[in-house]
Design an enzyme around this catalytic site. Structure first.
Site, short mmCIF file in Angstrom:
data_model
loop_
_atom_site.label_atom_id
_atom_site.label_comp_id
_atom_site.label_asym_id
_atom_site.label_seq_id
_atom_site.Cartn_x
_atom_site.Cartn_y
_atom_site.Cartn_z
CE1 TYR A 186 69.04 1.36 120.50
CE2 TYR A 186 67.01 1.37 119.21
CZ TYR A 186 67.71 0.98 120.34
OH TYR A 186 67.09 0.21 121.31
CB ALA A 217 72.65 0.56 111.36
#
Ligand code: NAP
Length: 246
Positions: free
Chosen positions: A154, A156
């Site tokens: 998430y 990233a």
């Protein structure tokens, strides 16, 4: 503030996206509420907007599907004549510690949050370039700036959204199109209601304004960025997080 504008909000059946749609409509925009699964909720929100005197429609489409998004943008541009505002709000979480995260958990979050935002920007840009105007607002997250244990996928995806925002802003700024991101902190929606009580309490301790954010806090910021009042702002990330990331 937004009269005569056409806005597409992805993932608008519930949560932050739903409030963004209602707020943009209240400021005068014609709003298309995109959904993937929440068809009934999206239609209910559309009816609420219409009953309040606003203009709205719905469109079902998985933002992770490149071809389906192309079809959505083409068909909306044809039906409504323009797309002036795109809000990339659709997002999911599939949290896990890195060493046990499944490949599917990583891929699903990247496909929806990162590629989904790319797909919409990719196809709407052509339309906005023709119009020589437009505002794109991407919903990132505080964890795209800070990282978060258990959310490698998430965070990233949300850091990627910020990088895409800055890149596209540089590509199309000279054509009168702005691209900005909003980075919410801890907002009271289904996404955060699944957190355990002790986790919520710990998070609350880290918020200088000492309260969870409300969907309206995000929606008003998006409305500002979608308006001509923000016409000299592009490539920025606006944190709306009660002071968490300062
Ligand atoms: P939510 O209540 O879980 O809503 C998520 C929305 O995304 C739903 O409307 C869902 O629609 C839509 N969606 C998911 N996958 C989709 C897909 N493939 N195609 C189209 N729509 C899709 O979560 P929320 O809290 O409102 O989150 C909205 C955005 O804010 C997300 O990008 C999230 O990452 C971001 N955010 C939230 C917080 C927070 O504290 N809540 C903090 C930072 C950032 P369907 O139900 O139709 O699938």
């Amino acid at each position: 503030m937004l009269a005569g504008k056409v806005a597409l909000v992805t993932g608008a059946g519930k949560g932050i996206g739903c409030q963004i749609a209602k707020t943009l409509a209240a400021y005068g925009a014609t709003v298309i509420l995109n959904y993937a699964h929440s068809e009934d909720a999206a239609k209910e929100a559309m009816n609420e907007i219409i009953q309040a005197g606003g203009k709205a429609g719905v469109y079902g489409c998985n933002v992770a599907d490149f071809k389906a998004v192309e079809e959505m943008i083409k068909s909306l541009a044809k039906e409504y004549g323009s797309i002036d505002i795109l809000v990339n709000n659709a997002g999911i979480t599939k949290d896990n510690l890195t060493m046990v995260m499944k490949e599917e958990e990583f891929d699903a979050v990247i496909d929806t949050n990162l590629k989904g935002a790319f797909n919409c920007m990719r196809h709407v840009t052509r339309q906005m370039l023709r119009q020589k105007s437009g505002h794109i607002i991407n919903i990132s997250s505080i964890v795209g700036l800070t990282g978060n244990a258990g959310q490698i996928n998430y965070s990233a995806s949300k850091a990627g959204v910020i990088a895409m925002t800055k890149s596209l802003a540089k590509e199309i700024g000279s054509k009168g199109i702005t691209v900005n991101a909003v980075a919410p902190g801890f907002i009271d929606t289904d996404m955060t209601r699944v957190l355990k009580e002790d986790v919520r309490a710990k998070l609350l301790e880290q918020i200088p304004l000492a309260r969870l954010g409300q969907v309206e806090d995000i929606a008003e910021t998006v409305a500002f960025l979608a308006s001509e009042k923000a016409s000299y702002i592009t490539g920025q990330v606006i944190s709306v997080d009660g002071g968490m990331y300062a």
